[in-house]
Design an enzyme around this catalytic site. Structure first.
Site, PDB file in Angstrom:
ATOM      1  N   HIS A 229      40.184  34.239  40.902  1.00  0.00           N
ATOM      2  CA  HIS A 229      39.289  34.187  41.986  1.00  0.00           C
ATOM      3  C   HIS A 229      40.042  32.625  42.505  1.00  0.00           C
ATOM      4  O   HIS A 229      41.066  32.510  42.692  1.00  0.00           O
ATOM      5  CB  HIS A 229      37.945  34.053  41.747  1.00  0.00           C
ATOM      6  CG  HIS A 229      37.183  33.713  43.206  1.00  0.00           C
ATOM      7  ND1 HIS A 229      37.757  33.690  44.215  1.00  0.00           N
ATOM      8  CD2 HIS A 229      35.730  33.611  43.378  1.00  0.00           C
ATOM      9  CE1 HIS A 229      36.732  33.804  45.326  1.00  0.00           C
ATOM     10  NE2 HIS A 229      35.583  33.656  44.666  1.00  0.00           N
ATOM     11  N   HIS A 275      45.923  41.294  48.357  1.00  0.00           N
ATOM     12  CA  HIS A 275      44.478  40.879  48.527  1.00  0.00           C
ATOM     13  C   HIS A 275      43.765  42.135  48.493  1.00  0.00           C
ATOM     14  O   HIS A 275      43.984  43.184  48.774  1.00  0.00           O
ATOM     15  CB  HIS A 275      44.641  40.387  49.876  1.00  0.00           C
ATOM     16  CG  HIS A 275      43.665  39.717  50.288  1.00  0.00           C
ATOM     17  ND1 HIS A 275      42.355  40.049  50.990  1.00  0.00           N
ATOM     18  CD2 HIS A 275      43.213  38.144  50.435  1.00  0.00           C
ATOM     19  CE1 HIS A 275      41.475  39.138  51.294  1.00  0.00           C
ATOM     20  NE2 HIS A 275      41.777  38.095  50.644  1.00  0.00           N
ATOM     21  N   ASP A 330      47.164  31.781  48.294  1.00  0.00           N
ATOM     22  CA  ASP A 330      47.647  31.019  47.128  1.00  0.00           C
ATOM     23  C   ASP A 330      49.048  31.180  46.903  1.00  0.00           C
ATOM     24  O   ASP A 330      49.583  30.282  46.057  1.00  0.00           O
ATOM     25  CB  ASP A 330      46.910  31.795  45.912  1.00  0.00           C
ATOM     26  CG  ASP A 330      45.312  31.757  46.187  1.00  0.00           C
ATOM     27  OD1 ASP A 330      44.779  30.666  46.463  1.00  0.00           O
ATOM     28  OD2 ASP A 330      44.628  32.906  45.703  1.00  0.00           O
TER      29      ASP A 330
END
Length: 391
Positions: A229, A275, A330
């Site tokens: 996460h 994702h 990210d």
């Protein structure tokens, strides 16, 4: 956000749906944000791309009120946050007594509990607003303490939400203007991400047992801390560093493609792609890429991140196991923060928490005080079937 209607298809649960993390199963409503697989993230029905460069206070007002604020309303809202923003010396004293050697995300979680224990009002709405106002000072205190960067400067909330954070944070050798720009963008892009991500779901589940706002958010931040996460941005930056060390910052797209192919053949993780919901490049990543390319085109991390962006999808599309071969946020956020003057990946999840506490606190407020005509969501209690343990 459309509500469920009688025409919506009811889901049939089969054995194959069990032990899949409840993925995709509707359990409630989220009033703050939604994620469209093709269009990305929306805050209160508005595309995040349209407000990425708003001041954080304007976006926070939107999330809490369900509409944009007028100039007068935003001014009043900022003044209210300023009044709520200062943390007592006793809270700071207890944070400074925590073990410095542990990961800063654990210190952040402990600091939330300390703040709630000493300053909590046991009122979900008031605690949400108080916490939001105090988060910049709390987070700066945690990072300065963990990094041995010296005492945190007295807050100046009148500077602006993230301007104040930059002011309090003793970041070594940083340009305050560049750092503030990076922190504001990172902050707004990470406020919320639907109602079913792990940290939001965990915070709401804990609050359904009537734990207070601070305890519920601490649980949410413990969920955020894991590598699947919130810690993913730290691992993505480490991956970019590794590729630069192995291939060089000026590696060609073909060279990077060959390395990705080799990694996939050896069952190694290619960080920064895929994702749970999106099936396109994460629009948040697109914003970061654009800013990084404009502001730091010669930075080695940015150059490698951009090469990965170009090389990765073509290779990953060839893997039938990959449902989303495109970059997520990210993949670039850590490189952007580093290029902006904050090359400290062990604090990236803390910055994520500073932002995500805002959206989760609003979601908790909705579930406790507004859902079901004010009755609130019942205590979470999903059903588990008994299974004979393996011998």
């Amino acid at each position: 956000m459309a509500e469920m209607t009688k025409d919506d298809v009811l889901l049939t649960i089969t054995k194959e749906n069990l032990e899949t993390g409840l993925r995709g199963y509707p359990v409630g409503y989220c009033t703050t944000s939604s994620v469209d697989p093709q269009k990305g993230l929306f805050y209160v029905g508005k595309s995040l791309a349209d407000m990425a460069f708003w001041n954080p206070e304007n976006v926070i007002f939107l999330l809490f009120n369900g509409r944009e604020g007028s100039d007068a309303e935003i001014k009043t809202f900022k003044e209210d946050l300023i009044k709520r923003s200062h943390i007592s010396p006793e809270v700071i004293k207890h944070i400074h007594a925590l073990p410095r050697h542990v990961h800063p995300m654990k210190i952040f979680c402990m600091a939330l509990l300390i703040l709630g224990s000493l300053e909590g009002k046991n009122d979900y709405r008031e605690d949400a607003l108080n916490l939001i106002a105090k988060l910049p000072q709390l987070t700066a205190t945690v990072i300065n303490f963990h990094g041995s960067w010296g005492g945190t400067k007295p807050p100046q909330p009148e500077l602006g939400y993230m301007e104040n954070f930059t002011h309090m944070l003793n970041t070594p050798n940083a340009d305050p203007k560049a750092l503030t720009h990076a922190f504001k963008l990172f902050n707004v892009l990470h406020f919320d991400h639907g109602g079913g991500n792990l940290s939001a779901f965990t915070g709401k589940a804990v609050s359904s047992g009537l734990e207070d706002m601070y305890g519920s958010l601490t649980a949410a931040m413990c969920a955020l801390a894991g590598p699947r996460h919130g810690k993913a941005n730290q691992e993505c930056l480490e991956f970019v560093h590794l590729l630069i060390k192995k291939l060089g910052a000026n590696a060609t797209e073909d060279t990077v493609k060959n390395e990705i192919s080799r990694m996939l053949d050896n069952n190694e993780i290619v960080f920064g792609f895929g994702h749970a919901v999106l099936r396109v490049e994460d629009p948040r990543a697109s914003i970061f890429y654009s800013e990084a390319q404009k502001l730091y085109p010669d930075n080695p991390l940015v150059k490698m991140a951009l090469t990965l962006r170009a090389a990765g999808p073509d290779i990953l599309k060839q893997n039938p196991k990959v449902s989303d071969p495109f970059p997520n946020v990210d993949a670039i956020s850590g490189s952007f923060l580093s290029a902006s003057g904050f090359p400290y990946p062990h604090y990236f999840t803390v910055l994520f928490g500073l932002s995500r506490c805002i959206g989760i606190s609003r979601q908790i407020t909705y579930e406790r005080l507004e859902a079901r005509d004010g009755k609130g969501v019942p205590i979470y209690r999903p059903k588990f079937f008994y299974k004979q343990p393996s011998s």
